[in-house]
Design a protein around this motif. Structure first.
Motif, PDB file in Angstrom:
ATOM      1  N   SER A 167       0.831  -1.212   0.000  1.00 47.88           N
ATOM      2  CA  SER A 167       0.000   0.000   0.000  1.00 47.88           C
ATOM      3  C   SER A 167       0.861   1.256   0.000  1.00 47.88           C
ATOM      4  N   TRP A 168       1.960   1.258   0.750  1.00 50.91           N
ATOM      5  CA  TRP A 168       2.835   2.425   0.808  1.00 50.91           C
ATOM      6  C   TRP A 168       3.463   2.678  -0.569  1.00 50.91           C
ATOM      7  N   ARG A 169       3.895   1.608  -1.232  1.00 47.98           N
ATOM      8  CA  ARG A 169       4.521   1.766  -2.542  1.00 47.98           C
ATOM      9  C   ARG A 169       3.520   2.253  -3.588  1.00 47.98           C
ATOM     10  N   ALA A 170       2.247   1.871  -3.431  1.00 52.80           N
ATOM     11  CA  ALA A 170       1.249   2.344  -4.388  1.00 52.80           C
ATOM     12  C   ALA A 170       1.069   3.852  -4.319  1.00 52.80           C
ATOM     13  N   VAL A 171       1.341   4.436  -3.144  1.00 50.52           N
ATOM     14  CA  VAL A 171       1.161   5.886  -2.961  1.00 50.52           C
ATOM     15  C   VAL A 171       2.474   6.635  -3.091  1.00 50.52           C
ATOM     16  N   HIS A 172       3.557   6.085  -2.508  1.00 52.76           N
ATOM     17  CA  HIS A 172       4.817   6.819  -2.428  1.00 52.76           C
ATOM     18  C   HIS A 172       5.954   6.155  -3.229  1.00 52.76           C
ATOM     19  N   GLY A 173       5.704   4.999  -3.843  1.00 52.72           N
ATOM     20  CA  GLY A 173       6.776   4.279  -4.521  1.00 52.72           C
ATOM     21  C   GLY A 173       7.206   4.924  -5.830  1.00 52.72           C
ATOM     22  N   GLU A 174       8.262   4.354  -6.414  1.00 53.10           N
ATOM     23  CA  GLU A 174       8.779   4.870  -7.674  1.00 53.10           C
ATOM     24  C   GLU A 174       7.866   4.484  -8.833  1.00 53.10           C
ATOM     25  N   GLU A 175       7.979   5.224  -9.904  1.00 53.12           N
ATOM     26  CA  GLU A 175       7.237   4.898 -11.110  1.00 53.12           C
ATOM     27  C   GLU A 175       7.781   3.604 -11.714  1.00 53.12           C
ATOM     28  N   GLN A 176       6.899   2.763 -12.235  1.00 57.61           N
ATOM     29  CA  GLN A 176       7.306   1.499 -12.826  1.00 57.61           C
ATOM     30  C   GLN A 176       7.265   1.579 -14.347  1.00 57.61           C
ATOM     31  N   GLU A 177       7.971   0.647 -14.955  1.00 60.81           N
ATOM     32  CA  GLU A 177       8.011   0.625 -16.403  1.00 60.81           C
ATOM     33  C   GLU A 177       6.673   0.149 -16.960  1.00 60.81           C
ATOM     34  N   VAL A 178       6.214   0.797 -18.004  1.00 63.94           N
ATOM     35  CA  VAL A 178       4.933   0.482 -18.624  1.00 63.94           C
ATOM     36  C   VAL A 178       5.176  -0.375 -19.865  1.00 63.94           C
TER      37      VAL A 178
END
Length: 498
Positions: A100-111
């Protein structure tokens, strides 16, 4: 409830309740509170204290910010080391909270950008390892991989069994087989970086492989493209189908009931059959794409590597850490060798001589030998004791029964007599063309734990060539043929005048 509210607009409460099949009491209760049942539920509250209340923001979040790629299980183990009183039951709590923390504050992921494929545009090549299939040839484990070609639009597939590594020769042979079975050429050939083809070569050899690959692609009028190194999903149109093809082969092997094949050709036919079934399911799309493909060139280009070797006094030559025997009359000659993935074609000048199976040194670097006893048996008959400590003795025996027979001979007879008997058996197998039948007889002797009876074997396998009768053929007169064909008198007179 919704049905009651609908009828209530035009009917009395009791009538609307009857039409909605509910009681009047329920109808009056609904009128007092028109909220749906799902809207009346109270929010679920925490049932126990938060075990991470004191450490998540102060200890876990700093870890996530300092090392964004750290795994949740590593954080869990670190928290247990720092706070043993927490217990193992907090693992799922940590994993959910970190997610949940990464969904809000995590880095952008490759699309991943899904692509629309055009018919006739892209064909893809790659290799996949088949070690997990445990395929055996005549009981021996086959160390191999598959060259896999696929069209991105229609899903047409071609697979070629490769015995060595991801070499240029394997790529060239597999790609050309795929294109000629397809009957056309896509405009673009896409692969990975092909580093496996020349990763361990020096700078000059690497440039040579690259040049040959460019010439191969140019011969078919394609454009070569590669995905970025280490980015497998850029080649996803074939990376994913690798798994589908291998699972189809595994299922077919299970239904076959055995992973053992009589020879390599039988296994290749098996792979071709499975791939053809996959193509049959996509036949309509393949027909659409085939119409958009470029024409094939007039002929194939070379799918081999050519090297020059000299035959030594040992009756053979060494190539890529493998010793090959050839007929002794070639000693001292320089030969041209066309090196394929599974064979060697031998030439002297422009004259083809023989084809040899290709051998490969072990991964540990130990040399190997590819030996045909027919090439050296005439010399062994003059020097039978050379068999005792021959470097490639185990490779000399054409079948397992011969090797086991020699072990028994050495165990029970003097060395000289054992070598002489074994050489005579090999000479008999060669001169009387009875290698397989003789091996069966030797197997029976081994099972009975008795030495082979040379007198009986000589009598069984045809007479000695030196004792064959001299056959004289008498030719009949030519005019006898005129009687056979019923020639007319006029034709006879014309023949006499001529």
């Amino acid at each position: 409830m919704r049905l009651f509210m609908k009828f209530r607009k035009t009917h009395a409460t009791a009538v609307a309740a009857a039409k909605a099949s509910i009681s009047t009491a329920t109808a009056y209760r609904i009128e007092k509170d028109t909220r749906l049942p799902s809207q009346k539920k109270t929010p679920r509250e925490r049932r126990r204290p938060d075990p991470l209340a004191d450490i998540f923001d102060t200890e876990i979040v700093p870890l996530l910010r300092a090392a964004s790629g750290i795994r949740s299980v590593a954080i869990f183990e670190e928290m247990l080391r720092r706070h043993p009183e927490l217990g193992a039951g907090i693992r799922r709590t940590i994993e959910r909270r970190v997610r949940s923390w990464r969904a809000v504050h995590g880095e952008e992921q490759e699309v991943i950008f899904r692509q629309v494929h055009e018919p006739g545009r892209v064909g893809l090549s790659d290799f996949t390892d088949m070690g997990g299939a445990a395929v055996t040839i005549a009981g021996a484990l086959l160390d191999h991989r598959l060259y896999h070609f696929r069209l991105a639009y229609s899903g047409f597939e071609h697979a070629h069994v490769v015995l060595g590594g991801e070499s240029f020769v394997a790529l060239a042979e597999g790609l050309q087989n795929a294109l000629w079975s397809l009957g056309g050429v896509p405009r673009e050939h896409r692969s990975d970086s092909l580093s496996a083809a020349f990763r361990n070569l020096d700078k000059d050899a690497r440039a040579d492989v690259t040049r040959r690959y460019e010439e191969l692609i140019a011969h078919y009028g394609m454009t070569a493209t590669r995905n970025n190194a280490g980015i497998a999903h850029e080649n996803g149109s074939i990376e994913g189908p690798h798994g589908h093809l291998k699972r189809a082969l595994d299922d077919a092997l299970l239904m076959r009931g055995s992973t053992d094949f009589d020879d390599l050709a039988a296994y290749r036919r098996f792979v071709d059959e499975i791939v053809s079934r996959c193509n049959a399911r996509n036949s309509k799309r393949i027909d659409i794409e085939r119409a958009e493909l470029q024409d094939l060139p007039v002929r194939r280009t070379c799918d081999y590597e050519e090297v020059s070797v000299r035959v030594t006094s040992s009756g053979g030559f060494t190539l890529r850490k493998v010793f090959y025997t050839v007929p002794s009359r070639l000693i001292g000659h320089r030969l041209r060798v066309r090196l394929f993935d599974d064979r060697l074609d031998i030439f002297i000048g422009g004259t083809p001589l023989i084809t040899l199976p290709r051998g490969r040194a072990s991964r540990s670097g130990k040399h190997d030998q590819v030996v045909d006893y027919r090439h050296v048996i005439h010399s062994l008959r003059r020097k039978p004791m050379a068999l005792l400590n021959l470097v490639y003795r185990d490779r000399l025996f054409p079948r397992e029964a011969y090797r086991r027979t020699f072990d028994m001979l050495i165990d029970r007879l003097p060395e000289r007599q054992a070598c002489r008997t074994m050489v005579e058996l090999l000479a008999m197998a060669h001169e009387r063309c009875c290698e397989s039948e003789l091996a069966d007889q030797l197997s029976l002797s081994l099972k009975a734990r008795r030495l082979p009876d040379m007198t009986t074997l000589r009598e069984r396998f045809a007479p000695d060539p030196s004792r064959l009768p001299n056959v004289v053929v008498r030719l009949g007169p030519l005019n006898a043929y005129e009687t056979l064909i019923g020639a007319s008198p006029e034709l006879k007179m014309a023949g006499d005048a001529a």
